[in-house]
Design a protein around this motif. Structure first.
Motif, PDB file in Angstrom:
ATOM      1  N   ALA A 193       0.317  -4.598  -8.288  1.00 27.32           N
ATOM      2  CA  ALA A 193      -0.511  -3.584  -7.634  1.00 27.32           C
ATOM      3  C   ALA A 193      -0.620  -3.846  -6.137  1.00 27.32           C
ATOM      4  O   ALA A 193      -0.562  -2.923  -5.321  1.00 27.32           O
ATOM      5  CB  ALA A 193      -1.903  -3.558  -8.266  1.00 27.32           C
TER       6      ALA A 193
ATOM      7  N   GLY B   1       0.728  -1.411  -3.054  1.00 25.32           N
ATOM      8  CA  GLY B   1      -0.107  -1.005  -1.924  1.00 25.32           C
ATOM      9  C   GLY B   1       0.584  -1.280  -0.592  1.00 25.32           C
ATOM     10  O   GLY B   1       0.605  -0.431   0.304  1.00 25.32           O
TER      11      GLY B   1
ATOM     12  N   SER C  57      -3.205   5.214  -9.306  1.00 24.90           N
ATOM     13  CA  SER C  57      -3.024   4.182  -8.288  1.00 24.90           C
ATOM     14  C   SER C  57      -1.931   4.591  -7.303  1.00 24.90           C
ATOM     15  O   SER C  57      -1.962   4.202  -6.146  1.00 24.90           O
ATOM     16  CB  SER C  57      -2.696   2.831  -8.936  1.00 24.90           C
ATOM     17  OG  SER C  57      -1.391   2.837  -9.457  1.00 24.90           O
TER      18      SER C  57
ATOM     19  N   GLN D  70      -4.099  -6.514  -1.357  1.00 22.12           N
ATOM     20  CA  GLN D  70      -5.347  -6.257  -2.070  1.00 22.12           C
ATOM     21  C   GLN D  70      -6.491  -5.974  -1.108  1.00 22.12           C
ATOM     22  O   GLN D  70      -7.132  -4.938  -1.168  1.00 22.12           O
ATOM     23  CB  GLN D  70      -5.704  -7.439  -2.980  1.00 22.12           C
ATOM     24  CG  GLN D  70      -6.998  -7.235  -3.737  1.00 22.12           C
ATOM     25  CD  GLN D  70      -6.965  -5.962  -4.546  1.00 22.12           C
ATOM     26  OE1 GLN D  70      -5.983  -5.667  -5.195  1.00 22.12           O
ATOM     27  NE2 GLN D  70      -8.027  -5.190  -4.481  1.00 22.12           N
TER      28      GLN D  70
ATOM     29  N   LEU E  99      -5.595  -2.001  -0.426  1.00 21.70           N
ATOM     30  CA  LEU E  99      -6.163  -1.380  -1.619  1.00 21.70           C
ATOM     31  C   LEU E  99      -7.697  -1.368  -1.607  1.00 21.70           C
ATOM     32  O   LEU E  99      -8.309  -0.342  -1.888  1.00 21.70           O
ATOM     33  CB  LEU E  99      -5.634  -2.063  -2.877  1.00 21.70           C
ATOM     34  CG  LEU E  99      -4.123  -1.905  -3.086  1.00 21.70           C
ATOM     35  CD1 LEU E  99      -3.676  -2.650  -4.331  1.00 21.70           C
ATOM     36  CD2 LEU E  99      -3.724  -0.442  -3.189  1.00 21.70           C
ATOM     37  N   SER E 100      -8.322  -2.516  -1.290  1.00 19.94           N
ATOM     38  CA  SER E 100      -9.791  -2.518  -1.271  1.00 19.94           C
ATOM     39  C   SER E 100     -10.328  -1.598  -0.187  1.00 19.94           C
ATOM     40  O   SER E 100     -11.255  -0.824  -0.424  1.00 19.94           O
ATOM     41  CB  SER E 100     -10.341  -3.927  -1.035  1.00 19.94           C
ATOM     42  OG  SER E 100     -10.300  -4.672  -2.211  1.00 19.94           O
TER      43      SER E 100
ATOM     44  N   ALA F 167       4.905   3.809  -3.682  1.00 16.48           N
ATOM     45  CA  ALA F 167       4.167   3.087  -4.720  1.00 16.48           C
ATOM     46  C   ALA F 167       4.836   3.303  -6.078  1.00 16.48           C
ATOM     47  O   ALA F 167       5.030   2.360  -6.856  1.00 16.48           O
ATOM     48  CB  ALA F 167       2.712   3.558  -4.762  1.00 16.48           C
TER      49      ALA F 167
ATOM     50  N   TYR G  64      -9.888   1.923  -1.394  1.00 15.84           N
ATOM     51  CA  TYR G  64     -10.820   2.346  -2.440  1.00 15.84           C
ATOM     52  C   TYR G  64     -12.235   2.531  -1.883  1.00 15.84           C
ATOM     53  O   TYR G  64     -12.853   3.576  -2.048  1.00 15.84           O
ATOM     54  CB  TYR G  64     -10.851   1.326  -3.581  1.00 15.84           C
ATOM     55  CG  TYR G  64     -11.900   1.672  -4.611  1.00 15.84           C
ATOM     56  CD1 TYR G  64     -11.639   2.648  -5.572  1.00 15.84           C
ATOM     57  CD2 TYR G  64     -13.159   1.086  -4.581  1.00 15.84           C
ATOM     58  CE1 TYR G  64     -12.607   3.003  -6.492  1.00 15.84           C
ATOM     59  CE2 TYR G  64     -14.135   1.435  -5.499  1.00 15.84           C
ATOM     60  CZ  TYR G  64     -13.849   2.391  -6.450  1.00 15.84           C
ATOM     61  OH  TYR G  64     -14.817   2.761  -7.349  1.00 15.84           O
TER      62      TYR G  64
ATOM     63  N   GLN H   1      -3.735   6.617  -4.770  1.00  8.23           N
ATOM     64  CA  GLN H   1      -4.729   5.869  -3.997  1.00  8.23           C
ATOM     65  C   GLN H   1      -4.056   4.964  -2.967  1.00  8.23           C
ATOM     66  O   GLN H   1      -4.601   4.728  -1.889  1.00  8.23           O
ATOM     67  CB  GLN H   1      -5.588   5.039  -4.967  1.00  8.23           C
ATOM     68  CG  GLN H   1      -6.741   4.295  -4.339  1.00  8.23           C
ATOM     69  CD  GLN H   1      -7.849   5.233  -3.859  1.00  8.23           C
ATOM     70  OE1 GLN H   1      -8.128   6.257  -4.476  1.00  8.23           O
ATOM     71  NE2 GLN H   1      -8.455   4.904  -2.733  1.00  8.23           N
ATOM     72  N   ALA H   2      -2.843   4.478  -3.283  1.00  6.06           N
ATOM     73  CA  ALA H   2      -2.228   3.422  -2.476  1.00  6.06           C
ATOM     74  C   ALA H   2      -2.103   3.757  -0.986  1.00  6.06           C
ATOM     75  O   ALA H   2      -2.460   2.932  -0.142  1.00  6.06           O
ATOM     76  CB  ALA H   2      -0.877   3.034  -3.063  1.00  6.06           C
TER      77      ALA H   2
END
Lengths: 101, 559
Positions: B483, B487, B427, B259, B263-264, B462, B267, B430-431
């Motif tokens: 999720a 990632g 997603s 996360q 992912l953070s 992903a 993003y 994005q991963a």
């Protein structure tokens, strides 16, 4: 303000005046919006009925929120006056550079 | 998300008890929104003005717009729902997720973005790698932005339906036209100014709500006392995060590595809707400070969204009762507003919600039009036109984008699950991006085709994890955990494939990497001559934000 315009700056697009710069200053809008919101909500706070107070767990939340919003409005207003917006120098963008030089 | 909103506000019983004063506040706000769009129109003279505010925005405005663009329906209603279901367990998304990522963008990555004068995030990939890498990223971003704009529009329309009693089609079209006017007229400046206004209005609505909610539950001590009866992770966010533990958010590896770090960071540092706000800043120093300035208020957002959700679970009987469609967890905040707020503050809070949804859509639209115009139209279809052509094109594509959004909103109204499918699909894309960006910035040798194949295989990884979870329900304890591991898988596969492909393909000539990789930053001569004061240094401000975010965990150890 026009004295600051560089030579050759097209006459049909005069440089931005301070009034125009203030019109583009976001702080002006935040100040105005929260003046309206703050005063309205504060007035409701002064007119709070017992039923309204009971609904909000006994707090006069309109009064507190309204005064806080007025405070935000004042802060934005004072800031905008104390630190006025920079009047952008005309044609910083190379594409819009004046023809001469 | 979306279908939950339908249930709250779409049902006549939950219609908020709005007085004429509350409506007046909402309409005053609409007038400001349109007025700002029209006034800032005169500052839009070139495509750069339209898509990047002419790189002229002060750091504090760019910083607040940076967090505001994300402070939409998903964040406000979604994190309140997390609070109502899991207590404080989801604070990780803020304190070790978003905050370090925003600081990283400002301190480490912004010099490459801003210094190289790229106009969009996909453009970085084009210059660092090659056109195929660019096309995958630009087109997936453009498609996802315009479709998610439609879903945001639908959420907004649903609120208007409930408040004003309009029919859904009228609400969708009117809401879209409001956004259309200020984005077409004011471009990114119109969007950013309204995002910052929205930030203050939503805060002015949520702070009173949080205070009254805690008071209604008997005060802070009483709230903490009553939470002792809930699972331990309600008050202790790290409790149950061991592998095999019961924390619904996930295990510590997933939270920290998946996360937070993958992912953070992905993003907040590569999503153009975010980065665009920082790129609008007036110089490199402001652009670096913008996300870090945004990080400070962001640290406290959990107390305005998660905390009200928690209190809602304590004081609203039957919240989460699945047999009652009004009582879904996502309704926590609207239900609290209805129960606790008197006319006046209620109008401010409702205006804040509408504003947040509107700004969410505007952020999608204003980043979509930039990527479509610069990265697709100018790069692949109509090159070498005059700048005025792209400005005009940008305005038209905004109109077209909004109309596609309207279409999507009507589809979303028919099929409630569409939002979930869209989020899942995007997603995948994005991963892996963070790995591809970070390798590109720090490893000169990384080849263009490694960028492409690394990203593609990461997307595949992903999708594979997602497929595995479909066939095996026991694989993950929650969709959060799933999720995170999607990632991690995407990042690892991207990394390995990038290393392998680099070994077998030609790197880019070193001259073409100017400004794009570590050690070849373009120095800003003007900024160098004016040293930034120590308290404005990104590293100093950033370290402070991370320290404060981590310190937020400390009080929980004593509860």
């Amino acid at each position: 303000m026009t004295d600051d315009a560089p030579a050759g700056y097209p006459e049909d697009s005069p440089p931005m005046t301070m009034t125009q710069a203030r019109m583009l200053d976001l702080r002006t809008y935040i100040c105005a919006l929260f003046a309206i919101f703050g005063v309205t909500v504060t007035i409701l706070g002064f007119m709070a009925t017992p039923a309204e107070l009971a609904k909000a767990a006994g707090m006069n939340i309109n009064l507190y929120a309204g005064l806080s919003m007025i405070a935000l409005s004042v802060v934005m207003g004072v800031w905008a006056i104390a630190v006025p917006p920079e009047v952008p120098e005309p044609s910083a963008d190379p594409e819009q550079l004046p023809m001469v030089h | 998300m979306t279908d939950a909103i339908v249930r709250i506000v779409g049902s006549a019983d939950v219609r908020l008890d709005m007085s004429p004063v509350d409506y007046t506040l909402l309409f005053v706000y609409f007038i400001f929104v349109l007025g700002i769009g029209i006034v800032v129109r005169r500052s839009v003279k070139s495509s750069l003005d339209f898509f990047l505010s002419g790189r002229s925005i002060p750091a504090w405005i760019a910083g607040l717009a940076f967090i505001s663009a994300n402070l939409g329906a998903v964040e406000i209603l979604g994190f309140a729902a997390n609070g109502a279901q899991y207590g404080f367990a989801s604070v990780h998304y803020y304190w070790i997720g978003a905050i370090p990522a925003m600081v990283f963008l400002g301190v480490v990555m912004m010099p490459f973005y801003y210094g190289s004068k790229i106009r969009s995030v996909p453009e970085y990939l084009r210059r660092r790698y090659n056109r195929p890498t660019h096309l995958v990223n630009a087109s997936s971003f453009a498609v996802s932005s315009v479709l998610i704009a439609g879903v945001n529009l639908y959420s907004l329309a649903i609120v208007l339906v409930a408040l004003l009693g309009w029919s859904l089609p009228v609400a969708i079209v009117v809401a879209a036209l409001l956004v259309l006017v200020y984005v077409v007229a004011g471009g990114l400046t119109g969007a950013i100014y309204n995002e910052v206004m929205q930030f203050f209005v939503i805060i002015a609505g949520l702070i009173p709500l949080a205070i009254v909610a805690v008071a209604a539950a008997g005060g802070p001590a009483e709230v903490i006392d009553r939470l002792q009866n809930y699972p331990d992770y309600w008050l202790h966010p790290w409790s149950g995060t061991e592998v095999g533990g019961n924390n619904p958010i996930g295990d510590w590896i997933g939270i920290i590595l998946g996360q937070a770090f993958i992912l953070s960071f992905g993003y907040w540092t590569t999503n153009f809707a975010e980065v665009q706000r920082a790129l609008s800043a007036r110089n490199l120093s402001s652009a670096r400070r913008a996300p870090i300035i945004g990080a400070y208020p962001k640290i406290f957002i959990p107390f305005l969204v998660i905390l009200p959700g928690i209190v809602a679970a304590l004081i609203i009987p039957g919240l989460g009762d699945e047999s009652n469609p009004q009582m879904t967890y996502t309704n926590a905040i609207p239900l609290l507003m209805d129960t606790l707020l008197p006319s006046g503050v209620l109008g401010v809070a409702v205006t804040g919600l509408v504003a947040a949804f509107m700004a969410g859509m505007a952020a999608n639209v204003s980043s979509f039009n930039a990527v479509f115009t610069y990265d697709i139209w100018q790069t692949y279809i109509r090159k070498d036109r005059a700048d005025a052509y792209y400005l005009k094109f940008g305005r038209w594509i905004t109109v077209i984008g909004v109309f596609i959004g309207i279409g999507t909103a009507f589809i979303a109204a028919q099929y409630n699950n569409i939002n979930e499918y869209l989020q899942t699909l995007f997603s995948f894309f994005q991963a892996p991006v963070f790995v591809t960006f970070i390798l590109g910035m720090f490893w000169k040798r990384m080849t263009p085709w490694a960028g492409f194949w690394g990203m593609i295989s990461g997307i595949g990884a992903a999708a594979a994890v997602w497929g595995a979870a479909l066939t095996n329900d026991d694989l993950f304890r929650s969709s959060f955990q799933q999720a995170m591991w999607m990632g991690i898988a995407a990042a690892l596969v991207d990394l390995v494939v990038s290393l392998i492909v680099t070994a077998f393909t030609e790197p880019k000539p070193i001259a073409e990497l100017e400004g794009l990789v570590k050690g070849m930053e373009i120095r800003d001569a003007e900024a160098d001559s004016k040293p930034v004061r120590w308290y404005k240094q990104p590293a100093f401000l950033g370290a402070g934000a991370i320290a404060l975010a981590l310190a937020m965990y400390i009080p929980f150890a004593f509860l």
